[in-house]
Design an enzyme around this catalytic site. Structure first.
Site, PDB file in Angstrom:
ATOM      1  N   GLU A  52      36.873  59.533  42.874  1.00 44.74           N
ATOM      2  CA  GLU A  52      35.663  59.319  42.079  1.00 44.74           C
ATOM      3  C   GLU A  52      34.515  59.062  42.820  1.00 44.74           C
ATOM      4  OE1 GLU A  52      35.585  60.436  38.759  1.00 44.74           O
ATOM      5  OE2 GLU A  52      37.560  60.699  38.564  1.00 44.74           O
ATOM      6  N   ARG A  57      30.145  48.096  51.973  1.00 46.44           N
ATOM      7  CA  ARG A  57      29.247  47.011  51.851  1.00 46.44           C
ATOM      8  C   ARG A  57      29.743  46.149  53.416  1.00 46.44           C
ATOM      9  NH1 ARG A  57      32.703  43.755  53.499  1.00 46.44           N
ATOM     10  NH2 ARG A  57      34.349  42.675  52.342  1.00 46.44           N
ATOM     11  N   LYS A  59      29.736  42.339  55.064  1.00 43.66           N
ATOM     12  CA  LYS A  59      29.635  40.883  54.773  1.00 43.66           C
ATOM     13  C   LYS A  59      28.484  40.165  55.182  1.00 43.66           C
ATOM     14  CE  LYS A  59      33.751  37.765  54.215  1.00 43.66           C
ATOM     15  NZ  LYS A  59      34.185  38.520  53.077  1.00 43.66           N
ATOM     16  N   ARG A  70      36.265  28.208  57.471  1.00 39.69           N
ATOM     17  CA  ARG A  70      37.522  27.863  56.868  1.00 39.69           C
ATOM     18  C   ARG A  70      38.800  28.051  57.634  1.00 39.69           C
ATOM     19  NH1 ARG A  70      34.978  30.629  52.569  1.00 39.69           N
ATOM     20  NH2 ARG A  70      36.491  32.607  53.000  1.00 39.69           N
ATOM     21  N   ARG A  91      35.209  50.378  49.461  1.00 42.05           N
ATOM     22  CA  ARG A  91      35.859  50.673  47.987  1.00 42.05           C
ATOM     23  C   ARG A  91      36.122  52.092  47.448  1.00 42.05           C
ATOM     24  NH1 ARG A  91      33.709  47.180  43.756  1.00 42.05           N
ATOM     25  NH2 ARG A  91      34.196  45.670  44.999  1.00 42.05           N
ATOM     26  N   HIS A 134      45.205  47.652  49.425  1.00 39.54           N
ATOM     27  CA  HIS A 134      44.227  47.249  50.506  1.00 39.54           C
ATOM     28  C   HIS A 134      44.666  47.556  51.948  1.00 39.54           C
ATOM     29  CE1 HIS A 134      42.279  43.492  48.305  1.00 39.54           C
ATOM     30  NE2 HIS A 134      42.387  44.623  47.402  1.00 39.54           N
ATOM     31  N   GLU A 153      38.167  47.028  56.042  1.00 41.46           N
ATOM     32  CA  GLU A 153      38.971  46.758  54.783  1.00 41.46           C
ATOM     33  C   GLU A 153      38.682  47.983  54.004  1.00 41.46           C
ATOM     34  OE1 GLU A 153      40.222  43.350  52.361  1.00 41.46           O
ATOM     35  OE2 GLU A 153      38.136  43.673  51.942  1.00 41.46           O
ATOM     36  N   GLU A 168      35.831  41.014  35.808  1.00 44.03           N
ATOM     37  CA  GLU A 168      36.494  39.483  36.026  1.00 44.03           C
ATOM     38  C   GLU A 168      35.654  38.944  37.122  1.00 44.03           C
ATOM     39  OE1 GLU A 168      39.284  36.656  38.195  1.00 44.03           O
ATOM     40  OE2 GLU A 168      38.248  38.447  39.111  1.00 44.03           O
TER      41      GLU A 168
END
Length: 256
Positions: A52, A57, A59, A70, A91, A134, A153, A168
């Site tokens: 579709e 993007r 990061k 982290r 995506r 993913h 990714e 969400e």
């Protein structure tokens, strides 16, 4: 260190950082070009595209450094490249659940793409109901001074999955406390509703496709459509196709 040396060092650092970021941008360009080709090819032979739309993007530097922190690694471009695999993200939103796996398979068949990791959150959804496929892939980027293999990714999901995930994220954006139990149940219920819709639309898609396939058998085989342009193949072309088909069948029989 004199002022000129400091200036040269700053220029060199800026050059290295700029080049570092650009290779990820170029990697996204490479993948999006591949997706565009697959999309056009699929439309030509299957009357619809499983894709579709896409959204890419990079990061942000702040997010990259936070993630590296982290993970407990010292800050360096080498550590970022080795340990942060989602700097470049793409995506892909598909029409149906089956299309997700078709697109994934088509990408993985590309000879210059190396698949490093696959996480199937469709077969194994997250506790809150999140679903998506993913992939961490490695793609070569060809630069003036050599080739770099860059990680991207890729997230592949349906429209319904993307709708749920996007809302969400908006609802809980910068919400750092534990989500109340009743809201977790509501989120899971909404994800189940989206999943039900996905399966219902896929069933309708298969049913109408069977009807279209029957109609296609009655169409003139000389007619082809490319980029919404209709062409009629001359008789000489049809003879070439028939001859090629005969040779294929003959070679297949001889190899048995």
């Amino acid at each position: 260190m004199n002022q000129m040396s400091q200036l040269d060092q700053m220029k060199r650092i800026k050059h290295e950082i700029t080049r570092f970021v650009m290779v990820y941008k170029f990697a996204l360009d490479e993948i999006e070009t591949k997706i565009d080709i697959l999309k056009e090819e699929f439309e030509a032979f299957h009357d619809y595209s499983p894709i579709e739309h896409t959204k890419s993007r990079l990061k942000s530097p702040e997010s990259i450094l936070k993630k590296l922190y982290r993970k407990g690694y010292p800050i360096s471009l080498g550590n970022i490249k080795e340990h942060i695999k989602d700097i470049a993200g793409l995506r892909i939103t598909c029409s149906f659940i089956s299309d997700i796996y078709k697109v994934s398979e088509m990408l993985q068949k590309q000879s210059d793409i190396k698949v490093l990791d696959v996480k199937d959150y469709i077969a194994n959804p997250k506790p809150n109901g999140y679903k998506s496929l993913h992939l961490i892939i490695e793609v070569p980027v060809f630069l003036s001074d050599g080739t770099e293999n860059v990680c991207v990714e890729v997230q592949i999901r349906t429209i319904a999955m993307d709708f749920w995930a996007s809302l969400e994220h908006k609802i809980f954006y910068k919400y750092n406390k534990d989500v109340p139990e009743h809201m977790l149940r509501e989120l899971k219920s909404a994800a189940d509703a989206a999943n039900h819709l996905d399966h219902k639309m896929e069933r309708l898609h298969h049913e109408i496709q069977e009807i279209k396939d029957l109609q296609a058998e009655e169409e003139d085989p000389r007619k082809i459509i490319i980029r919404d342009q209709q062409f009629m193949l001359p008789s000489a072309f049809m003879e070439i196709i028939d001859q090629a088909a005969d040779r294929f069948i003959s070679d297949k029989d001889n190899n048995k």
